[in-house]
Write an enzyme that holds these catalytic residues in place. Structure first.
Site, mmCIF file in Angstrom:
data_model
loop_
_atom_site.group_PDB
_atom_site.id
_atom_site.type_symbol
_atom_site.label_atom_id
_atom_site.label_comp_id
_atom_site.label_asym_id
_atom_site.label_seq_id
_atom_site.Cartn_x
_atom_site.Cartn_y
_atom_site.Cartn_z
ATOM 1 N N HIS A 45 2.475 4.769 -5.011
ATOM 2 C CA HIS A 45 3.023 5.910 -5.739
ATOM 3 C C HIS A 45 3.235 5.484 -7.193
ATOM 4 O O HIS A 45 2.871 4.356 -7.584
ATOM 5 C CB HIS A 45 4.315 6.398 -5.094
ATOM 6 C CG HIS A 45 5.314 5.310 -4.814
ATOM 7 N ND1 HIS A 45 5.953 4.613 -5.815
ATOM 8 C CD2 HIS A 45 5.782 4.799 -3.652
ATOM 9 C CE1 HIS A 45 6.775 3.719 -5.294
ATOM 10 N NE2 HIS A 45 6.682 3.803 -3.981
ATOM 11 N N HIS B 137 4.738 1.988 -7.962
ATOM 12 C CA HIS B 137 3.791 0.870 -7.930
ATOM 13 C C HIS B 137 2.906 0.871 -9.180
ATOM 14 O O HIS B 137 2.636 -0.176 -9.761
ATOM 15 C CB HIS B 137 2.882 0.969 -6.699
ATOM 16 C CG HIS B 137 3.582 0.856 -5.393
ATOM 17 N ND1 HIS B 137 3.720 1.924 -4.534
ATOM 18 C CD2 HIS B 137 4.187 -0.189 -4.779
ATOM 19 C CE1 HIS B 137 4.358 1.537 -3.446
ATOM 20 N NE2 HIS B 137 4.664 0.264 -3.563
ATOM 21 N N GLY C 100 0.805 -1.205 0.000
ATOM 22 C CA GLY C 100 0.000 0.000 0.000
ATOM 23 C C GLY C 100 0.839 1.256 0.000
ATOM 24 O O GLY C 100 2.021 1.240 -0.331
ATOM 25 N N ALA C 101 0.197 2.402 0.367
ATOM 26 C CA ALA C 101 0.845 3.718 0.287
ATOM 27 C C ALA C 101 1.432 3.884 -1.111
ATOM 28 O O ALA C 101 2.613 4.194 -1.278
ATOM 29 C CB ALA C 101 1.901 3.879 1.369
#
Length: 279
Positions: free
Chosen positions: A35, A38, A32-33
């Site tokens: 940017h 990804h 996750g998180a």
């Protein structure tokens, strides 16, 4: 709207239906998180596979520091919105209890390539990575798995475990995505202060200069020493390592005829940054 799946039964049923329809499946494992780094993996998977699953799971087994686990950024709603721009076909975001149910006692442990560098600095980290990646491959029934080269050692660990265990999946390593100033994109970058963010690109600049010097004939040791000094002078709290290693085995290498990789880890603003480049 992209479906967000929470259980193994849900993702497995969806994947089986796709397989029966003749679709290939690409999986992009993330914590996750998200940017642009990804998203570049998801776009590559989108271009090469009939269906794409992105997993979002902050894996507790790969954190050797409980505080780091607690501080790891979580932003599922924003992540889902970003993945909608690709778009991916499904998000698999299980709870820890779904991945590691009561009584779970199995660990996948990779030797050799997992032992130096990050393996030495973060004991147990790659056991956690190898275990969760093996499980995610099995859960999603994926034909291809997409990983960024920023985590170069992790990529080599995943390549090794898939070969050694004869897993029916192709691992695709994708180029590191960088900010305009050279800083490798990372979910941890958001934890840098404004001043730290201005200093952070020195990591990439320093190892790039060292690699250039080595290609020009300077000794490995001297070039690395100068890179570490440049980072300390810029205000990095600590340089954990800058090492020149065989690109595939991660063993020390002074043979320029073989592909080599310069890998680095350093602390800035209490945030651990890693990077690597070919030499």
């Amino acid at each position: 709207m992209i479906p967000i799946l929470r259980t193994v039964a849900e993702v497995r049923a969806l994947a089986r239906g796709w397989k029966q329809a003749g679709d290939s499946i690409g999986v992009v494992p993330t914590m996750g998180a998200l940017h642009d780094g990804h998203l570049s993996l998801a776009r590559r998977a989108r271009a090469e596979c009939g269906r794409v699953i992105t997993t979002i799971f902050v894996n507790p087994k790969q954190f050797n520091n409980p505080e780091d686990l607690k501080k790891y950024p979580r932003s599922e709603e924003a992540d889902a919105a970003l993945l909608g721009t690709v778009p991916v076909d499904a998000i698999f975001a299980p709870e820890p209890e779904e991945v590691y149910p009561e009584g779970f006692i199995t660990t996948v442990s990779v030797g050799g390539v997992a032992e130096p560098l990050e393996g030495r600095m973060r004991p147990g980290h790659f056991d956690g990575v190898a275990t969760v990646v093996t499980k995610l491959f099995g859960m999603t029934l994926a034909d291809r798995g997409y990983f960024g080269q920023k985590d170069w050692q992790q990529l080599q660990v995943v390549l090794r475990l898939t070969r050694d265990l004869n897993l029916p999946i192709e691992i695709v390593g994708c180029e590191t995505i960088r900010e305009g100033d050279g800083l490798a994109m990372s979910s941890r970058n958001v934890r840098l202060t404004a001043a730290g963010r201005r200093k952070a690109p020195v990591l990439y600049a320093a190892i790039t200069a060292a690699a250039d010097d080595i290609r020009a004939g300077q000794s490995d040791r001297m070039a690395i020493r100068e890179a570490a000094e440049a980072m300390r002078h810029a205000g990095f709290d600590r340089v954990e390592y800058i090492e020149l290693r065989d690109a595939a085995t991660l063993m020390p290498s002074d043979d320029p005829a073989r592909p080599r990789r310069m890998l680095a880890a350093a602390w800035l603003d209490g945030v651990r940054l890693i990077d690597n480049i070919p030499v």
